[in-house]
Design an enzyme around this catalytic site. Structure first.
Site, PDB file in Angstrom:
ATOM      1  N   ALA A   9       0.816  -1.216   0.000  1.00 11.67           N
ATOM      2  CA  ALA A   9       0.000   0.000   0.000  1.00 11.67           C
ATOM      3  C   ALA A   9       0.851   1.267   0.000  1.00 11.67           C
ATOM      4  O   ALA A   9       0.318   2.366  -0.134  1.00 11.67           O
ATOM      5  CB  ALA A   9      -0.931   0.009   1.215  1.00 11.67           C
ATOM      6  N   CYS A  10       2.156   1.125   0.123  1.00  6.37           N
ATOM      7  CA  CYS A  10       3.073   2.262   0.222  1.00  6.37           C
ATOM      8  C   CYS A  10       3.777   2.500  -1.115  1.00  6.37           C
ATOM      9  O   CYS A  10       4.447   1.605  -1.636  1.00  6.37           O
ATOM     10  CB  CYS A  10       4.106   1.987   1.316  1.00  6.37           C
ATOM     11  SG  CYS A  10       5.461   3.169   1.392  1.00  6.37           S
ATOM     12  N   GLY A  11       3.641   3.709  -1.647  1.00  4.23           N
ATOM     13  CA  GLY A  11       4.274   4.051  -2.918  1.00  4.23           C
ATOM     14  C   GLY A  11       5.786   3.931  -2.880  1.00  4.23           C
ATOM     15  O   GLY A  11       6.406   3.455  -3.835  1.00  4.23           O
TER      16      GLY A  11
END
Length: 143
Positions: A9-11
């Protein structure tokens, strides 16, 4: 073998994983929110990355404030306890490679520890070019 402690979920974590894959390597992916590291592993990651425990804690989007982790009297043991109880507090992504361990924020820090060269151009999800078509790191202009 390269290992990434990843949060899909983390870019920043996605960009780091893509940079590893741009070398042709498929790393071991540990989704640490589902499979948190042991105390020993977490302590080693932090130490090997040259960080303090406080530098390895993620504050934004976590229960950091609610848990009172900004209290300067809390020691490393208490902070590690909180990170193990709430893995979202572990900053990401940590990458372990043959050349070292890094907390890859920004994601291009992973380039310092990868053995294999980049195989082509790479741009982050936001469009920022990091690697040119020849696989060379693009220097950022001085600010």
């Amino acid at each position: 073998m390269t290992t990434i402690y990843h949060n899909p979920a983390c870019g920043t974590s996605r960009n780091t994983l893509a940079l590893i894959r741009n070398t042709g390597e498929e790393p071991e992916i540990i989704e640490y929110l589902h499979t948190p590291p042991s105390r020993e592993t977490l302590t080693k990651l932090i130490r090997d990355a040259g960080l303090t425990v406080r530098e390895a804690i993620r504050q934004h989007g976590t229960p950091y404030a609610e848990l009172g982790l900004d209290n300067p009297s809390l020691d490393d043991h208490a902070l590690i306890d909180a990170m193990l109880a709430h893995p979202i507090l572990i900053n990401r992504p940590f990458v372990v490679a043959d050349k070292g361990t890094r907390l890859c924020r920004p994601s291009e820090l992973v380039l310092d520890i990868l053995d294999r060269p980049q195989r082509g151009a790479f741009a982050k999800e936001d469009g920022e070019a990091i690697v040119d078509a020849q696989g060379c790191r693009i220097a950022k202009p001085a600010r």
